[in-house]
Scaffold this active site. Structure first.
Site, PDB file in Angstrom:
ATOM      1  N   MET A 265       1.583   3.387   5.604  1.00  0.00           N
ATOM      2  CA  MET A 265       0.151   3.494   5.375  1.00  0.00           C
ATOM      3  C   MET A 265      -0.376   4.867   5.782  1.00  0.00           C
ATOM      4  SD  MET A 265      -1.509   1.146   3.901  1.00  0.00           S
ATOM      5  CE  MET A 265      -1.220  -0.543   4.367  1.00  0.00           C
TER       6      MET A 265
ATOM      7  N   PHE B 296       5.108  -1.561  12.036  1.00  0.00           N
ATOM      8  CA  PHE B 296       5.849  -0.656  11.139  1.00  0.00           C
ATOM      9  C   PHE B 296       5.025  -0.259   9.922  1.00  0.00           C
ATOM     10  CE2 PHE B 296       6.994  -2.801   7.206  1.00  0.00           C
ATOM     11  CZ  PHE B 296       6.725  -4.131   7.478  1.00  0.00           C
ATOM     12  N   LYS B 297       3.987  -1.021   9.622  1.00  0.00           N
ATOM     13  CA  LYS B 297       3.150  -0.712   8.455  1.00  0.00           C
ATOM     14  C   LYS B 297       2.577   0.709   8.538  1.00  0.00           C
ATOM     15  CE  LYS B 297       2.880  -5.170   6.752  1.00  0.00           C
ATOM     16  NZ  LYS B 297       3.460  -6.025   7.758  1.00  0.00           N
ATOM     17  N   ASP B 298       2.432   1.245   9.763  1.00  0.00           N
ATOM     18  CA  ASP B 298       1.894   2.597   9.910  1.00  0.00           C
ATOM     19  C   ASP B 298       2.773   3.640   9.214  1.00  0.00           C
ATOM     20  OD1 ASP B 298      -0.392   1.967  11.471  1.00  0.00           O
ATOM     21  OD2 ASP B 298       0.835   1.846  13.272  1.00  0.00           O
TER      22      ASP B 298
END
Ligand SMILES: *Cc1c(COP(=O)(O)O)cnc(C)c1O
Length: 461
Positions: free
Chosen positions: A116, A111-113
């Site tokens: 980021m 989920f960091k995408d």
């Protein structure tokens, strides 16, 4: 929109400045001065819109005049164009009243995408406009680092240094950090745990000569822009399930408290969220804090959910700031007590926290059992982090629909999944050559001076 520090003693900034700064100069975290409300009809109007359009409407009031609507819209379009699913954050049903929000269709499968990829675009727009360069330093338990390297590789405005705990990230996570060939990205294998990396990062930010000399910027979830990008999928999921006409609950596998804090912001904006449930692994300081009122540090145990192996949960400070009526002095004092082992949360503040957050934990064996039973009953293969969420969610099912956030693709953690279900989840096709590429990493001891010289040398200052 103005941003203030949780410790009350740093310059007030606009959105762009807060994003480029990361950690506030008083050691605190930036938060918006007020939370913009989204009116009932504005939430109704989100139903059925593309994810990108929901993102623009939800984020714009926080961005203010830092970026034009056109620049923000373009950044959002580019950010999500590489995702492997048209819905960006699709929902899958697990049971009668339980849904999984798949947040792993981005380029590094976590989920960091979502945050980021977007801040990579926003940094590039902002730095180009000011003709500036920055040095980004990030600490990672695995997924932040791969997402940051993927988002910033090749962008001329930034050099990126990612500190990860050597031997404590999965092979896929490590290779996503060490195989990109662009010369502006540097993967640093640190001696120690994630908390060592995070402490080193904070020391670099608190060394003002160094910080200003290399123009340090942070992309950890201390960066407000990351939290903001994550608010969006709470809206997209909730309106798909009938909000604002009914309330929706969320369970969130939690480490640094960034993802769940985004849910809290969505709620404060007016999204009818019934319950927000913090799900922890064996490293359960947040579960203990919410259930007992004591925030006491313990050692960090390695688990099959390495992205949640955290004892010092940085974004919890943002929740404490609100729970203490936005009293920066009180927050600064609590943070000072952490070095001595922890602190007690005042009765008033604890009541505020409990009004918004419930919590639970999943032991290692329970996490593995959950992967197995969900696979047997639904065919869905969960990553271990998502399984921690599902396990805690199942204990909390009630009358409102429950959404559990699936934070990573199972193929990022194939060993743990194989132990649970007897088969290895396949990497999506576009990653087929990940294990053939040469790796590039720099091994470093836990030593601030050595780290500073390495960074200065690499950016040729
Ligand atoms: C980062 C991460 C988490 C924890 O998210 P926080 O925002 O730090 O609470 C959970 N699961 C996965 C897969 C992650 O990468």
């Amino acid at each position: 929109m103005k941003y203030i520090s949780t410790r009350g003693n740093a310059p007030v900034l606009n959105f762009e400045e807060a994003m480029l700064t990361g950690l506030a100069r008083d050691g605190g975290l930036y938060v918006p001065e007020t939370i913009p409300m989204m009116k009932h009809p504005d939430i109704v109007a989100l139903a059925g819109l593309p994810y990108e359009e929901i993102a623009l409407r939800v984020m714009q009031p926080f961005v203010g005049d830092s970026f034009s609507n056109e620049d923000l819209g373009d950044a959002i379009q580019t950010a999500y164009s590489g995702f492997g699913h048209a819905a960006r954050a699709p929902l899958v049903q697990l049971g009668p009243n339980h849904h999984l929000l798949e947040l792993f269709h981005g380029p590094t499968l976590a989920f960091k995408d979502f945050a980021m990829q977007l801040i990579g675009q926003l940094f590039q727009t902002a730095l180009r406009r000011h003709n500036k360069q920055v040095t980004i330093v990030g600490a990672t338990s695995g997924d932040t680092g791969s997402a940051a390297i993927e988002a910033f590789r090749g962008l001329e405005a930034a050099n990126v240094f990612i500190l990860f705990p050597d031997g404590r990230v999965s092979d896929v996570q490590r290779r996503q950090m060490t195989t990109p060939t662009e010369s502006n990205v540097h993967a640093i294998a640190m001696e120690g745990t994630f908390d060592t990396c995070q402490a080193m990062l904070k020391d670099m930010f608190n060394d003002f000569d160094f910080r200003d000399g290399v123009r340090l910027a942070g992309v950890n979830s201390i960066n407000w822009a990351r939290v903001l990008a994550q608010v969006v999928y709470y809206f997209s999921a909730a309106v798909s399930l009938g909000a604002p006409h009914r309330k929706i609950s969320f369970t969130v596998p939690t480490g640094n408290f960034g993802d769940i804090f985004a849910g809290y912001i969505a709620k404060r904006m007016g999204l009818p969220i019934d319950r927000l449930i913090v799900a922890t692994n064996r490293n359960d300081i947040l579960h203990r804090a919410i259930s007992t009122g004591r925030y006491d540090t313990d050692k960090v145990y390695p688990t099959i959910t390495p992205s949640m192996d955290i004892e010092l949960s940085s974004n919890f400070e943002r929740a404490l700031f609100d729970a203490y009526n936005r009293n920066g002095d009180a927050v600064a004092q609590l943070m000072g007590e952490i070095k001595k082992g922890g602190f007690g949360i005042s009765q008033g503040a604890l009541e505020v926290l409990r009004e918004h957050f419930d919590s639970g934990r999943s032991a290692e064996i329970e996490t593995a059992d959950t992967i197995k039973s969900i696979f047997e009953h639904t065919g869905e293969i969960l990553c271990p982090h998502s399984a921690v969420g599902v396990k805690v969610a199942e204990e909390n099912l009630g009358s409102s629909p429950m959404v559990t956030l699936a934070t990573a693709h199972p193929a990022k953690f194939p060993d743990a999944v194989e132990v649970a279900i007897g088969q290895r989840p396949a990497l999506p096709l576009c990653f087929a050559d990940l294990f053939d590429k040469p790796e590039r990493k720099i091994a470093m001891p836990n030593d601030l001076e050595q780290m500073k010289s390495l960074i200065r040398e690499r950016i040729k200052l």
